[in-house]
Design an enzyme around this catalytic site. Structure first.
Site, mmCIF file in Angstrom:
data_model
loop_
_atom_site.group_PDB
_atom_site.id
_atom_site.type_symbol
_atom_site.label_atom_id
_atom_site.label_comp_id
_atom_site.label_asym_id
_atom_site.label_seq_id
_atom_site.Cartn_x
_atom_site.Cartn_y
_atom_site.Cartn_z
ATOM 1 N N ARG A 95 -26.106 44.191 23.047
ATOM 2 C CA ARG A 95 -26.599 45.301 23.883
ATOM 3 C C ARG A 95 -27.606 46.171 23.128
ATOM 4 N NH1 ARG A 95 -24.829 42.178 25.927
ATOM 5 N NH2 ARG A 95 -23.099 41.983 27.328
ATOM 6 N N SER A 137 -20.820 49.018 32.754
ATOM 7 C CA SER A 137 -20.058 49.476 31.574
ATOM 8 C C SER A 137 -20.718 50.709 30.979
ATOM 9 C CB SER A 137 -20.037 48.390 30.511
ATOM 10 O OG SER A 137 -19.469 47.229 31.037
ATOM 11 N N GLU A 143 -23.439 52.763 26.350
ATOM 12 C CA GLU A 143 -24.413 51.698 26.633
ATOM 13 C C GLU A 143 -25.526 52.260 27.529
ATOM 14 O OE1 GLU A 143 -22.650 47.833 27.769
ATOM 15 O OE2 GLU A 143 -24.200 47.728 29.305
#
Ligand SMILES: Cc1cc2nc3c(=O)[nH]c(=O)nc-3n(C[C@H](O)[C@H](O)[C@H](O)COP(=O)(O)OP(=O)(O)OC[C@H]3O[C@@H](n4cnc5c(N)ncnc54)[C@H](O)[C@@H]3O)c2cc1C
Length: 334
Positions: free
Chosen positions: A160, A234, A330
Protein backbone atom coordinates in the site's frame (compact mmCIF):
# COMPACT_ATOMS: atom_id res chain seq x y z
CA UNK A 1 -18.72 36.48 -3.86
CA UNK A 2 -17.31 33.14 -5.03
CA UNK A 3 -19.65 30.11 -5.04
CA UNK A 4 -18.00 27.15 -3.36
CA UNK A 5 -18.31 23.72 -4.96
CA UNK A 6 -19.78 20.87 -2.92
CA UNK A 7 -17.49 17.79 -2.74
CA UNK A 8 -20.04 15.42 -1.14
CA UNK A 9 -20.50 13.46 -4.36
CA UNK A 10 -16.78 13.49 -5.13
CA UNK A 11 -15.69 11.30 -2.20
CA UNK A 12 -16.98 7.81 -1.38
CA UNK A 13 -17.08 8.69 2.34
CA UNK A 14 -19.83 11.10 1.29
CA UNK A 15 -18.62 13.77 3.71
CA UNK A 16 -19.52 17.34 3.05
CA UNK A 17 -16.68 19.72 2.22
CA UNK A 18 -16.24 22.45 -0.35
CA UNK A 19 -13.56 23.48 -2.84
CA UNK A 20 -13.10 26.80 -4.62
CA UNK A 21 -13.79 25.01 -7.90
CA UNK A 22 -13.82 21.60 -9.57
CA UNK A 23 -12.36 21.38 -13.06
CA UNK A 24 -12.21 18.22 -15.17
CA UNK A 25 -9.34 17.50 -17.57
CA UNK A 26 -9.67 15.12 -20.51
CA UNK A 27 -6.14 15.26 -21.91
CA UNK A 28 -2.64 16.48 -21.14
CA UNK A 29 -3.14 19.89 -22.75
CA UNK A 30 -6.21 20.60 -20.61
CA UNK A 31 -4.34 19.45 -17.50
CA UNK A 32 -1.37 21.70 -18.25
CA UNK A 33 -3.69 24.63 -18.94
CA UNK A 34 -5.57 24.10 -15.65
CA UNK A 35 -2.30 23.94 -13.71
CA UNK A 36 -1.12 27.14 -15.40
CA UNK A 37 -4.26 29.08 -14.49
CA UNK A 38 -4.35 27.58 -10.96
CA UNK A 39 -0.67 28.40 -10.23
CA UNK A 40 -1.42 30.97 -7.54
CA UNK A 41 -3.91 28.68 -5.77
CA UNK A 42 -3.74 25.25 -4.18
CA UNK A 43 -4.77 22.41 -6.42
CA UNK A 44 -5.06 18.67 -6.11
CA UNK A 45 -5.91 15.88 -8.50
CA UNK A 46 -8.83 13.63 -7.65
CA UNK A 47 -9.85 10.34 -9.25
CA UNK A 48 -12.85 8.48 -7.85
CA UNK A 49 -12.40 9.97 -4.35
CA UNK A 50 -12.40 6.44 -2.87
CA UNK A 51 -9.22 6.82 -0.84
CA UNK A 52 -9.57 10.33 0.56
CA UNK A 53 -11.10 11.85 3.66
CA UNK A 54 -11.88 15.56 3.51
CA UNK A 55 -11.34 16.77 7.08
CA UNK A 56 -11.88 20.41 6.13
CA UNK A 57 -12.92 22.54 3.18
CA UNK A 58 -10.33 22.56 0.43
CA UNK A 59 -9.20 26.09 -0.35
CA UNK A 60 -8.17 25.48 -3.92
CA UNK A 61 -9.05 23.80 -7.18
CA UNK A 62 -9.95 20.13 -7.50
CA UNK A 63 -8.59 18.77 -10.79
CA UNK A 64 -10.88 15.88 -11.70
CA UNK A 65 -9.23 13.25 -13.84
CA UNK A 66 -11.31 12.44 -16.93
CA UNK A 67 -8.54 11.16 -19.24
CA UNK A 68 -9.89 8.12 -21.10
CA UNK A 69 -8.49 5.51 -23.43
CA UNK A 70 -7.19 1.94 -23.54
CA UNK A 71 -4.61 1.01 -26.16
CA UNK A 72 -2.53 -2.10 -26.90
CA UNK A 73 1.03 -0.87 -27.46
CA UNK A 74 2.85 -4.17 -27.82
CA UNK A 75 2.58 -7.92 -27.73
CA UNK A 76 4.85 -10.93 -27.37
CA UNK A 77 3.92 -14.62 -27.39
CA UNK A 78 3.25 -14.44 -23.67
CA UNK A 79 2.24 -10.88 -22.90
CA UNK A 80 0.19 -7.96 -24.06
CA UNK A 81 1.26 -4.41 -23.13
CA UNK A 82 -1.72 -2.14 -22.54
CA UNK A 83 -1.56 1.62 -22.02
CA UNK A 84 -4.49 2.93 -19.99
CA UNK A 85 -5.27 6.61 -19.47
CA UNK A 86 -5.36 7.63 -15.82
CA UNK A 87 -9.04 8.63 -15.66
CA UNK A 88 -10.34 5.21 -16.71
CA UNK A 89 -12.38 3.45 -14.03
CA UNK A 90 -10.28 0.63 -12.56
CA UNK A 91 -13.04 -2.00 -12.34
CA UNK A 92 -14.26 -1.28 -15.88
CA UNK A 93 -10.70 -1.79 -17.09
CA UNK A 94 -10.54 -5.12 -15.23
CA UNK A 95 -13.79 -6.25 -16.90
CA UNK A 96 -12.48 -5.12 -20.31
CA UNK A 97 -9.24 -7.07 -19.77
CA UNK A 98 -11.21 -10.20 -18.85
CA UNK A 99 -13.32 -9.81 -22.00
CA UNK A 100 -10.15 -9.63 -24.10
CA UNK A 101 -8.70 -12.72 -22.37
CA UNK A 102 -5.91 -10.69 -20.73
CA UNK A 103 -4.92 -12.22 -17.41
CA UNK A 104 -3.48 -10.99 -14.16
CA UNK A 105 -5.90 -8.45 -12.72
CA UNK A 106 -9.06 -10.54 -12.29
CA UNK A 107 -8.41 -10.82 -8.52
CA UNK A 108 -8.46 -7.00 -8.37
CA UNK A 109 -12.10 -6.82 -9.50
CA UNK A 110 -14.43 -4.27 -7.92
CA UNK A 111 -11.76 -2.05 -6.35
CA UNK A 112 -13.22 1.44 -6.69
CA UNK A 113 -11.36 4.37 -8.23
CA UNK A 114 -9.31 5.26 -11.26
CA UNK A 115 -6.38 3.61 -13.04
CA UNK A 116 -4.19 6.69 -12.34
CA UNK A 117 -4.59 6.39 -8.58
CA UNK A 118 -3.94 2.63 -8.55
CA UNK A 119 -0.11 2.86 -8.49
CA UNK A 120 -0.26 5.48 -5.68
CA UNK A 121 -0.82 2.85 -3.03
CA UNK A 122 -0.04 -0.20 -5.18
CA UNK A 123 -3.62 -1.45 -4.87
CA UNK A 124 -4.00 -5.05 -3.87
CA UNK A 125 -6.55 -7.68 -2.98
CA UNK A 126 -6.95 -11.46 -2.90
CA UNK A 127 -3.24 -12.22 -3.20
CA UNK A 128 -2.47 -9.88 -6.11
CA UNK A 129 -0.91 -6.41 -6.12
CA UNK A 130 -0.78 -3.92 -8.98
CA UNK A 131 3.02 -4.07 -9.09
CA UNK A 132 2.84 -7.68 -10.37
CA UNK A 133 1.35 -6.50 -13.68
CA UNK A 134 2.91 -3.04 -13.79
CA UNK A 135 5.24 -2.18 -16.68
CA UNK A 136 5.74 1.62 -16.44
CA UNK A 137 3.77 4.85 -16.10
CA UNK A 138 3.79 8.39 -17.39
CA UNK A 139 3.42 11.33 -15.05
CA UNK A 140 3.48 15.11 -15.33
CA UNK A 141 5.99 16.86 -13.09
CA UNK A 142 3.90 19.71 -11.72
CA UNK A 143 6.77 22.13 -11.07
CA UNK A 144 8.45 21.92 -14.50
CA UNK A 145 5.51 20.84 -16.66
CA UNK A 146 7.64 18.01 -18.08
CA UNK A 147 6.49 14.46 -18.66
CA UNK A 148 8.46 11.67 -17.05
CA UNK A 149 8.37 7.92 -17.55
CA UNK A 150 8.68 5.87 -14.34
CA UNK A 151 9.95 2.29 -14.47
CA UNK A 152 8.82 -0.36 -11.99
CA UNK A 153 11.98 0.17 -9.89
CA UNK A 154 11.51 3.95 -9.84
CA UNK A 155 7.99 3.59 -8.43
CA UNK A 156 9.44 1.93 -5.33
CA UNK A 157 6.33 -0.16 -4.76
CA UNK A 158 5.65 -1.65 -1.35
CA UNK A 159 2.59 -2.78 0.60
CA UNK A 160 0.00 0.00 0.00
CA UNK A 161 2.84 2.34 -0.81
CA UNK A 162 4.91 3.78 -3.64
CA UNK A 163 7.23 6.66 -4.51
CA UNK A 164 4.08 8.73 -5.14
CA UNK A 165 3.08 8.49 -1.48
CA UNK A 166 6.66 9.17 -0.34
CA UNK A 167 9.23 11.47 -2.01
CA UNK A 168 7.00 12.08 -5.03
CA UNK A 169 3.95 13.03 -2.98
CA UNK A 170 2.16 16.04 -4.47
CA UNK A 171 4.89 16.46 -7.12
CA UNK A 172 3.51 14.38 -9.99
CA UNK A 173 0.21 13.72 -11.69
CA UNK A 174 0.00 10.24 -13.19
CA UNK A 175 -1.45 10.49 -16.69
CA UNK A 176 -1.28 6.88 -17.93
CA UNK A 177 -0.21 3.44 -16.79
CA UNK A 178 1.17 0.60 -18.93
CA UNK A 179 0.31 -2.95 -17.82
CA UNK A 180 1.96 -6.22 -18.82
CA UNK A 181 -0.84 -8.78 -18.86
CA UNK A 182 -0.52 -12.50 -19.52
CA UNK A 183 -2.02 -14.15 -22.59
CA UNK A 184 -2.22 -17.52 -20.86
CA UNK A 185 -3.94 -17.65 -17.49
CA UNK A 186 -2.14 -18.34 -14.27
CA UNK A 187 -5.13 -18.54 -11.95
CA UNK A 188 -4.64 -17.49 -8.34
CA UNK A 189 -7.42 -18.94 -6.21
CA UNK A 190 -5.51 -19.68 -3.02
CA UNK A 191 -6.26 -16.44 -1.20
CA UNK A 192 -9.26 -15.69 0.98
CA UNK A 193 -12.53 -17.42 0.25
CA UNK A 194 -12.10 -17.73 -3.54
CA UNK A 195 -11.58 -21.50 -3.55
CA UNK A 196 -14.48 -22.25 -1.17
CA UNK A 197 -16.79 -19.94 -3.15
CA UNK A 198 -15.91 -21.73 -6.42
CA UNK A 199 -16.47 -25.05 -4.69
CA UNK A 200 -19.90 -23.98 -3.39
CA UNK A 201 -20.79 -22.87 -6.91
CA UNK A 202 -19.73 -26.27 -8.24
CA UNK A 203 -17.22 -24.74 -10.67
CA UNK A 204 -15.45 -27.45 -12.66
CA UNK A 205 -13.44 -25.28 -15.04
CA UNK A 206 -11.68 -22.09 -14.06
CA UNK A 207 -11.93 -18.95 -16.17
CA UNK A 208 -10.98 -15.29 -15.69
CA UNK A 209 -14.68 -14.43 -15.57
CA UNK A 210 -15.57 -16.97 -12.89
CA UNK A 211 -12.67 -15.84 -10.67
CA UNK A 212 -13.72 -12.22 -11.11
CA UNK A 213 -17.34 -13.18 -10.31
CA UNK A 214 -16.21 -14.96 -7.13
CA UNK A 215 -14.10 -11.98 -6.03
CA UNK A 216 -17.03 -9.62 -6.70
CA UNK A 217 -19.38 -11.91 -4.77
CA UNK A 218 -17.04 -12.15 -1.75
CA UNK A 219 -16.30 -8.41 -1.73
CA UNK A 220 -20.02 -7.57 -1.90
CA UNK A 221 -20.73 -9.85 1.05
CA UNK A 222 -17.92 -8.39 3.17
CA UNK A 223 -17.55 -4.72 2.31
CA UNK A 224 -20.17 -1.98 2.45
CA UNK A 225 -21.11 -0.49 -0.92
CA UNK A 226 -20.07 3.21 -0.85
CA UNK A 227 -23.16 4.05 -2.94
CA UNK A 228 -25.26 2.96 0.05
CA UNK A 229 -22.98 3.56 3.04
CA UNK A 230 -20.15 6.11 2.95
CA UNK A 231 -16.69 4.60 3.40
CA UNK A 232 -13.21 4.46 1.88
CA UNK A 233 -12.49 0.75 2.26
CA UNK A 234 -9.82 -0.25 4.78
CA UNK A 235 -9.00 2.79 6.86
CA UNK A 236 -5.73 1.39 8.27
CA UNK A 237 -2.91 -0.68 6.80
CA UNK A 238 -2.08 -4.05 8.33
CA UNK A 239 0.95 -3.31 10.53
CA UNK A 240 4.29 -5.13 10.24
CA UNK A 241 6.18 -5.78 13.46
CA UNK A 242 9.46 -7.59 14.28
CA UNK A 243 9.13 -11.35 14.98
CA UNK A 244 10.61 -10.87 18.44
CA UNK A 245 7.95 -8.34 19.40
CA UNK A 246 5.26 -10.65 18.04
CA UNK A 247 6.53 -13.51 20.22
CA UNK A 248 6.19 -11.24 23.29
CA UNK A 249 2.69 -10.20 22.31
CA UNK A 250 1.72 -13.80 21.58
CA UNK A 251 2.45 -14.70 25.21
CA UNK A 252 -0.04 -12.08 26.36
CA UNK A 253 -2.50 -12.58 23.48
CA UNK A 254 -2.21 -16.23 22.37
CA UNK A 255 -4.95 -15.83 19.76
CA UNK A 256 -3.19 -13.00 17.89
CA UNK A 257 -2.91 -14.02 14.20
CA UNK A 258 0.06 -13.06 12.03
CA UNK A 259 1.51 -13.73 8.58
CA UNK A 260 5.23 -14.25 8.21
CA UNK A 261 7.16 -11.75 6.08
CA UNK A 262 10.58 -12.50 4.55
CA UNK A 263 12.53 -9.95 6.64
CA UNK A 264 12.10 -11.37 10.16
CA UNK A 265 8.89 -9.44 10.52
CA UNK A 266 5.25 -10.46 10.68
CA UNK A 267 2.08 -8.76 9.51
CA UNK A 268 -0.75 -8.56 12.03
CA UNK A 269 -4.30 -8.06 10.71
CA UNK A 270 -5.40 -4.57 11.80
CA UNK A 271 -9.03 -5.79 11.74
CA UNK A 272 -8.23 -8.33 14.49
CA UNK A 273 -6.59 -5.68 16.70
CA UNK A 274 -9.50 -3.26 16.25
CA UNK A 275 -12.11 -5.94 16.90
CA UNK A 276 -10.31 -7.29 19.99
CA UNK A 277 -10.00 -3.77 21.36
CA UNK A 278 -13.80 -3.55 21.23
CA UNK A 279 -14.27 -1.06 18.38
CA UNK A 280 -16.25 -3.26 15.96
CA UNK A 281 -19.71 -1.73 15.48
CA UNK A 282 -18.81 1.30 17.65
CA UNK A 283 -21.02 4.23 16.73
CA UNK A 284 -20.72 7.98 17.30
CA UNK A 285 -23.90 9.52 15.92
CA UNK A 286 -23.70 9.54 12.12
CA UNK A 287 -20.26 7.88 11.97
CA UNK A 288 -18.77 4.65 13.26
CA UNK A 289 -16.83 1.44 12.76
CA UNK A 290 -18.58 -1.01 10.43
CA UNK A 291 -20.48 -3.73 12.27
CA UNK A 292 -19.07 -6.58 10.12
CA UNK A 293 -15.70 -5.22 8.98
CA UNK A 294 -13.84 -3.35 11.76
CA UNK A 295 -11.20 -2.04 9.36
CA UNK A 296 -13.81 0.11 7.63
CA UNK A 297 -14.95 3.42 9.13
CA UNK A 298 -18.36 4.51 7.91
CA UNK A 299 -20.50 7.58 7.44
CA UNK A 300 -24.17 6.67 7.95
CA UNK A 301 -25.14 10.09 6.51
CA UNK A 302 -24.25 13.65 7.44
CA UNK A 303 -20.97 12.59 9.11
CA UNK A 304 -18.16 15.08 9.46
CA UNK A 305 -14.66 14.33 8.09
CA UNK A 306 -12.98 15.87 11.16
CA UNK A 307 -14.95 13.57 13.43
CA UNK A 308 -14.05 10.51 11.34
CA UNK A 309 -10.39 11.57 11.64
CA UNK A 310 -10.84 11.92 15.44
CA UNK A 311 -12.45 8.45 15.63
CA UNK A 312 -9.51 7.02 13.65
CA UNK A 313 -7.06 8.75 15.99
CA UNK A 314 -8.86 7.38 19.07
CA UNK A 315 -8.66 3.86 17.61
CA UNK A 316 -4.97 4.33 16.78
CA UNK A 317 -4.12 5.50 20.32
CA UNK A 318 -6.13 2.69 21.90
CA UNK A 319 -4.32 0.03 19.81
CA UNK A 320 -0.99 1.69 20.62
CA UNK A 321 -1.82 1.59 24.34
CA UNK A 322 -3.13 -1.98 24.36
CA UNK A 323 -0.71 -3.67 21.94
CA UNK A 324 2.15 -1.19 21.46
CA UNK A 325 1.42 -1.33 17.72
CA UNK A 326 1.06 1.94 15.81
CA UNK A 327 -1.59 1.70 13.08
CA UNK A 328 -0.94 3.75 9.96
CA UNK A 329 -3.91 5.12 8.02
CA UNK A 330 -4.27 3.92 4.43
CA UNK A 331 -6.68 6.73 3.54
CA UNK A 332 -5.28 10.10 2.41
CA UNK A 333 -6.49 12.81 4.76
CA UNK A 334 -6.99 16.21 3.20
C1 LIG B 1 -15.37 -0.03 -0.75
C2 LIG B 1 -13.90 0.17 -1.02
C3 LIG B 1 -13.07 -0.92 -1.15
C4 LIG B 1 -11.71 -0.75 -1.39
N1 LIG B 1 -10.93 -1.85 -1.53
C5 LIG B 1 -9.62 -1.72 -1.79
C6 LIG B 1 -8.80 -2.88 -1.97
O1 LIG B 1 -9.26 -4.01 -1.93
N2 LIG B 1 -7.48 -2.69 -2.21
C7 LIG B 1 -6.92 -1.44 -2.29
O2 LIG B 1 -5.71 -1.35 -2.52
N3 LIG B 1 -7.68 -0.32 -2.15
C8 LIG B 1 -9.00 -0.43 -1.90
N4 LIG B 1 -9.78 0.68 -1.73
C9 LIG B 1 -9.15 2.02 -1.82
C10 LIG B 1 -9.28 2.69 -3.21
O3 LIG B 1 -10.23 2.05 -4.00
C11 LIG B 1 -7.95 2.71 -3.96
O4 LIG B 1 -6.96 3.33 -3.18
C12 LIG B 1 -8.04 3.44 -5.30
O5 LIG B 1 -6.86 3.24 -6.04
C13 LIG B 1 -8.31 4.94 -5.16
O6 LIG B 1 -8.58 5.47 -6.45
P1 LIG B 1 -9.28 6.85 -6.62
O7 LIG B 1 -9.26 7.20 -8.06
O8 LIG B 1 -10.63 6.84 -5.99
O9 LIG B 1 -8.30 7.81 -5.80
P2 LIG B 1 -8.68 9.16 -5.05
O10 LIG B 1 -9.36 8.84 -3.76
O11 LIG B 1 -9.36 10.11 -5.96
O12 LIG B 1 -7.21 9.72 -4.73
C14 LIG B 1 -6.40 9.07 -3.79
C15 LIG B 1 -5.08 9.84 -3.67
O13 LIG B 1 -4.35 9.73 -4.88
C16 LIG B 1 -4.13 11.02 -5.47
N5 LIG B 1 -4.35 10.83 -6.92
C17 LIG B 1 -5.49 10.40 -7.53
N6 LIG B 1 -5.28 10.30 -8.86
C18 LIG B 1 -3.99 10.66 -9.07
C19 LIG B 1 -3.18 10.77 -10.26
N7 LIG B 1 -3.64 10.49 -11.48
N8 LIG B 1 -1.90 11.20 -10.10
C20 LIG B 1 -1.39 11.51 -8.88
N9 LIG B 1 -2.11 11.43 -7.74
C21 LIG B 1 -3.39 11.00 -7.84
C22 LIG B 1 -5.17 11.94 -4.84
O14 LIG B 1 -4.73 13.28 -4.82
C23 LIG B 1 -5.28 11.35 -3.44
O15 LIG B 1 -4.22 11.80 -2.64
C24 LIG B 1 -11.16 0.55 -1.49
C25 LIG B 1 -12.00 1.67 -1.35
C26 LIG B 1 -13.37 1.48 -1.13
C27 LIG B 1 -14.26 2.68 -1.01
Amino acid sequence: MRTMQDLTNYNTFGVHATANSIRAFHNLEELKHLIKISKNQNFMVLGGGSNVLFTQNYSGVILKNAMKGIMVIGQTEEHVFVKVEAGENWHEFVLYAIQQGWCGIENLSLIPGTVGAAPMQNIGAYGVELEQVFEHLHALHIETGEMRRFSHAECNFAYRNSFFKQGGKGKYIITSVVFRLDLTPNFNTSYGAIESTLETWGVKELSLKIISDAVIYIRKSKLPDPAKLGNAGSFFKNPSIPQIKYQDLKERFPEMPAYELPNDEVKVPAAWLIEQAGWKGHRRGPIGVHAKQPLVLVNYGGGDGRKIKKLAEDIRLDILFKYDIDLEPEVNMI
